[in-house]
Motif scaffolding. Structure first.
Motif, PDB file in Angstrom:
ATOM      1  N   GLU A  91      78.322  26.679 111.957  1.00 21.99           N
ATOM      2  CA  GLU A  91      77.095  25.879 111.886  1.00 21.99           C
ATOM      3  C   GLU A  91      76.436  25.748 113.258  1.00 21.99           C
ATOM      4  O   GLU A  91      75.210  25.875 113.395  1.00 21.99           O
ATOM      5  N   LYS A  92      77.232  25.487 114.268  1.00 24.25           N
ATOM      6  CA  LYS A  92      76.682  25.320 115.623  1.00 24.25           C
ATOM      7  C   LYS A  92      76.117  26.630 116.160  1.00 24.25           C
ATOM      8  O   LYS A  92      75.047  26.653 116.782  1.00 24.25           O
ATOM      9  N   LEU A  93      76.809  27.735 115.929  1.00 18.96           N
ATOM     10  CA  LEU A  93      76.315  29.023 116.398  1.00 18.96           C
ATOM     11  C   LEU A  93      75.053  29.440 115.638  1.00 18.96           C
ATOM     12  O   LEU A  93      74.113  29.979 116.230  1.00 18.96           O
ATOM     13  N   ASN A  94      75.017  29.186 114.350  1.00 23.15           N
ATOM     14  CA  ASN A  94      73.818  29.488 113.564  1.00 23.15           C
ATOM     15  C   ASN A  94      72.608  28.736 114.094  1.00 23.15           C
ATOM     16  O   ASN A  94      71.492  29.263 114.140  1.00 23.15           O
ATOM     17  N   ALA A  95      72.829  27.486 114.505  1.00 16.49           N
ATOM     18  CA  ALA A  95      71.727  26.657 114.981  1.00 16.49           C
ATOM     19  C   ALA A  95      71.253  27.056 116.375  1.00 16.49           C
ATOM     20  O   ALA A  95      70.074  26.896 116.703  1.00 16.49           O
ATOM     21  N   GLU A 102      67.005  31.913 108.816  1.00 17.68           N
ATOM     22  CA  GLU A 102      68.332  31.402 108.508  1.00 17.68           C
ATOM     23  C   GLU A 102      69.402  32.361 109.003  1.00 17.68           C
ATOM     24  O   GLU A 102      69.260  33.571 108.897  1.00 17.68           O
ATOM     25  N   ALA A 103      70.491  31.794 109.550  1.00 15.32           N
ATOM     26  CA  ALA A 103      71.550  32.622 110.139  1.00 15.32           C
ATOM     27  C   ALA A 103      72.879  32.363 109.461  1.00 15.32           C
ATOM     28  O   ALA A 103      73.095  31.324 108.812  1.00 15.32           O
ATOM     29  N   ARG A 104      73.798  33.329 109.605  1.00 16.50           N
ATOM     30  CA  ARG A 104      75.180  33.210 109.165  1.00 16.50           C
ATOM     31  C   ARG A 104      76.075  33.689 110.312  1.00 16.50           C
ATOM     32  O   ARG A 104      75.686  34.548 111.118  1.00 16.50           O
ATOM     33  N   THR A 105      77.290  33.178 110.375  1.00 17.42           N
ATOM     34  CA  THR A 105      78.270  33.601 111.380  1.00 17.42           C
ATOM     35  C   THR A 105      79.589  33.922 110.701  1.00 17.42           C
ATOM     36  O   THR A 105      80.047  33.189 109.828  1.00 17.42           O
ATOM     37  N   ILE A 106      80.196  35.043 111.111  1.00 17.79           N
ATOM     38  CA  ILE A 106      81.566  35.362 110.712  1.00 17.79           C
ATOM     39  C   ILE A 106      82.380  35.554 111.980  1.00 17.79           C
ATOM     40  O   ILE A 106      81.875  36.062 112.991  1.00 17.79           O
ATOM     41  N   GLY A 278      82.971  37.039 117.195  1.00 16.61           N
ATOM     42  CA  GLY A 278      82.188  36.814 116.000  1.00 16.61           C
ATOM     43  C   GLY A 278      80.905  37.612 115.972  1.00 16.61           C
ATOM     44  O   GLY A 278      80.522  38.264 116.944  1.00 16.61           O
ATOM     45  N   VAL A 279      80.245  37.553 114.835  1.00 14.67           N
ATOM     46  CA  VAL A 279      78.917  38.119 114.648  1.00 14.67           C
ATOM     47  C   VAL A 279      78.046  37.040 114.043  1.00 14.67           C
ATOM     48  O   VAL A 279      78.420  36.418 113.041  1.00 14.67           O
ATOM     49  N   VAL A 280      76.906  36.784 114.669  1.00 15.77           N
ATOM     50  CA  VAL A 280      75.918  35.871 114.104  1.00 15.77           C
ATOM     51  C   VAL A 280      74.670  36.688 113.824  1.00 15.77           C
ATOM     52  O   VAL A 280      74.294  37.558 114.611  1.00 15.77           O
ATOM     53  N   GLY A 281      74.051  36.450 112.676  1.00  9.62           N
ATOM     54  CA  GLY A 281      72.895  37.266 112.346  1.00  9.62           C
ATOM     55  C   GLY A 281      72.086  36.717 111.197  1.00  9.62           C
ATOM     56  O   GLY A 281      72.410  35.671 110.612  1.00  9.62           O
ATOM     57  N   ASP A 284      69.952  37.239 105.437  1.00 14.01           N
ATOM     58  CA  ASP A 284      69.683  38.261 104.420  1.00 14.01           C
ATOM     59  C   ASP A 284      70.421  39.561 104.713  1.00 14.01           C
ATOM     60  O   ASP A 284      70.684  40.344 103.797  1.00 14.01           O
ATOM     61  N   ILE A 285      70.770  39.802 105.970  1.00  8.97           N
ATOM     62  CA  ILE A 285      71.558  40.982 106.327  1.00  8.97           C
ATOM     63  C   ILE A 285      73.050  40.688 106.185  1.00  8.97           C
ATOM     64  O   ILE A 285      73.802  41.474 105.597  1.00  8.97           O
ATOM     65  N   MET A 286      73.478  39.546 106.713  1.00  9.02           N
ATOM     66  CA  MET A 286      74.897  39.189 106.687  1.00  9.02           C
ATOM     67  C   MET A 286      75.437  39.087 105.261  1.00  9.02           C
ATOM     68  O   MET A 286      76.600  39.427 105.002  1.00  9.02           O
ATOM     69  N   ASP A 287      74.608  38.630 104.341  1.00  7.92           N
ATOM     70  CA  ASP A 287      75.068  38.410 102.966  1.00  7.92           C
ATOM     71  C   ASP A 287      75.072  39.669 102.109  1.00  7.92           C
ATOM     72  O   ASP A 287      75.394  39.612 100.916  1.00  7.92           O
ATOM     73  N   ARG A 288      74.768  40.824 102.691  1.00  6.68           N
ATOM     74  CA  ARG A 288      74.737  42.056 101.905  1.00  6.68           C
ATOM     75  C   ARG A 288      76.128  42.645 101.650  1.00  6.68           C
ATOM     76  O   ARG A 288      76.291  43.510 100.782  1.00  6.68           O
TER      77      ARG A 288
END
Length: 427
Positions: A91-95, A102-106, A278-281, A284-288
């Motif tokens: 959550e912190k990295l996404n922000a 909108e971002a996602r992090t793994i 990690g990867v933050v991005g 719409d790309i991360m969820d593919r």
């Protein structure tokens, strides 16, 4: 008594020579920007575990966070039983990451693992396989990231054919007589002669090259790559494994640009000395990627997540981005003074964002030929003076400064003085 020499003999017998070590000393303990070897000698650390220790060795807040997590649990595997620190860190990295929308992090464990998974995500999102990288880049030592790395020796020698569909373009650097126009001309040639843009999944570059010599990607290049990626549906990946987490005066080096990457890889100083990447991005790309397509047994270790949450807090509360700018300005001013002196080894091209500072050793004053041997001598002499220092660059000619951003002012000045002594010409 344990000595460096005894430990070196044991190391030689027990560990293969393929993993090299920059210094012949062995760490016994460390605190912030100081390190003591097995014989009790104290050193000032201007290497930071290769950019891992922006918050210093054993920052109290990081250690406290890790101890608290140790009292709860050390491992479950996120894919088996998830835990809040992973979610909170994401959550912190996404922000805070410079990602559009909108971002996602793994989370993973190593920088190479982050880069390789970023490419996997780009390939899944585009249905393509091609990857374009740059000369001088370092992206890792796995089969794929070794192919992406833009330097043959020592990273590709002996290891057979590289992974397919990986192509290289020269990175703009005045030292090697390459400008943005040349890079883009070669890129256009690659897209016409080797792989069509409709087969390219990703373009990957470091905003500031690490092993390649701390050369910054020019704004014009970044803008041109963003436009190209938008035109052809290519994923733009910024490898910030070395440049992230306040090192350049921003949390991410991509914040120095007016365009965004689609994915950003991170590691090193993310967790203050604990293995985490990690990867933050873009969401719409991360969820593919389908469920189960990404992960790893140790990926997003709860210990690493706890440390990283503390690191983000330290960066904010101690204003380490501003500290990076201030220390970097002091370092560059001192280096420019050294550059004018005839009793010093000839140096050139003092550069860097924030505290990602570097300079080159050259063969003669006023010249341009890189001198890797002189850079090596400088790191050896620095160690003799009690300063841990690293070289890099295509020809090994670059000295890079990676002191902790939490270093005390007087210790920082002592480190610069020891660097000056290491650069002094010997009679």
């Amino acid at each position: 008594m344990t000595t460096n020499a005894k430990l070196l003999a044991r190391r030689t017998k027990a560990i293969p020579r393929g993993v090299s070590t920059a210094t012949p000393i062995f760490a016994a303990r460390a605190e912030n920007a100081r390190l003591w070897d097995a014989e009790g000698r104290e050193y000032i650390d201007f290497a930071g575990g290769i950019a891992v220790l922006n918050t210093g060795h054993r920052h109290p807040k990081v250690i406290a966070a890790v101890r608290a997590q140790l009292d709860c649990f050390t491992h479950t595997a996120f894919q088996v039983c998830a835990y809040e620190p992973y979610i909170e860190l994401a959550e912190k990295l996404n922000a805070r990451a410079p990602i559009a929308g909108e971002a996602r992090t793994i989370l993973f464990t190593t920088g190479a693992e982050a880069v390789e998974n970023a490419v996997k995500i780009a390939r899944a999102a585009t249905g393509r396989s091609g990857v374009i990288c740059f000369s001088g880049a370092f992206h890792g030592r796995t089969a794929l990231t070794m192919a992406m790395t833009g330097k043959v020796a020592p990273y590709k020698n002996q290891f057979g054919p590289s992974s397919a569909d990986v192509f290289h373009v020269p990175f703009p650097a005045s030292r090697y007589s390459v400008d943005v126009e040349t890079s883009l001309l070669v890129l256009d040639h690659v897209l016409r002669a080797d792989i069509g843009p409709d087969r390219v999944a990703a373009i990957v570059l470091e905003p500031v090259q690490g092993e390649g010599g701390f050369h910054q990607a020019p704004l014009e290049l970044m803008r041109a790559l963003r436009k190209l990626c938008d035109t052809y549906g290519i994923v733009l990946i910024a490898d910030e494994v070395q440049s992230g987490f306040a090192r350049t005066g921003k949390l991410f080096a991509m914040e120095h640009y007016d365009v965004h990457a689609d994915l950003i890889t991170m590691a090193k100083s993310l967790a203050g000395g604990f293995p985490l990447s990690g990867v933050v991005g873009r969401a719409d790309i991360m969820d593919r990627v389908d469920p189960g397509g990404l992960g790893g047994t140790y990926g997003g270790s709860p210990i690493g997540c706890a440390a990283a949450l503390a690191v983000l807090d330290v960066i904010e509360t101690e204003d380490l981005c501003a500290r990076a700018e201030a220390l970097g300005a002091r370092a560059k001013a001192r280096l420019k003074e050294i550059q004018t002196r005839n009793d010093m080894a000839p140096i050139d091209d003092i550069r860097g964002l924030g505290s990602m500072i570097a300079f080159d050793l050259i063969t003669e004053r006023g010249g341009a030929a890189p001198d890797g041997a002189a850079a090596k001598r400088t790191t050896v002499r620095a160690l003799e003076e009690g300063l841990i220092l690293l070289s890099c660059g295509v020809s090994g000619e670059t000295i890079r400064l990676l002191y902790p951003l939490t270093i005390e002012d007087d210790l920082f000045d002592q480190g610069l003085l020891r660097l000056e002594t290491a650069l002094k010409l010997q009679a």
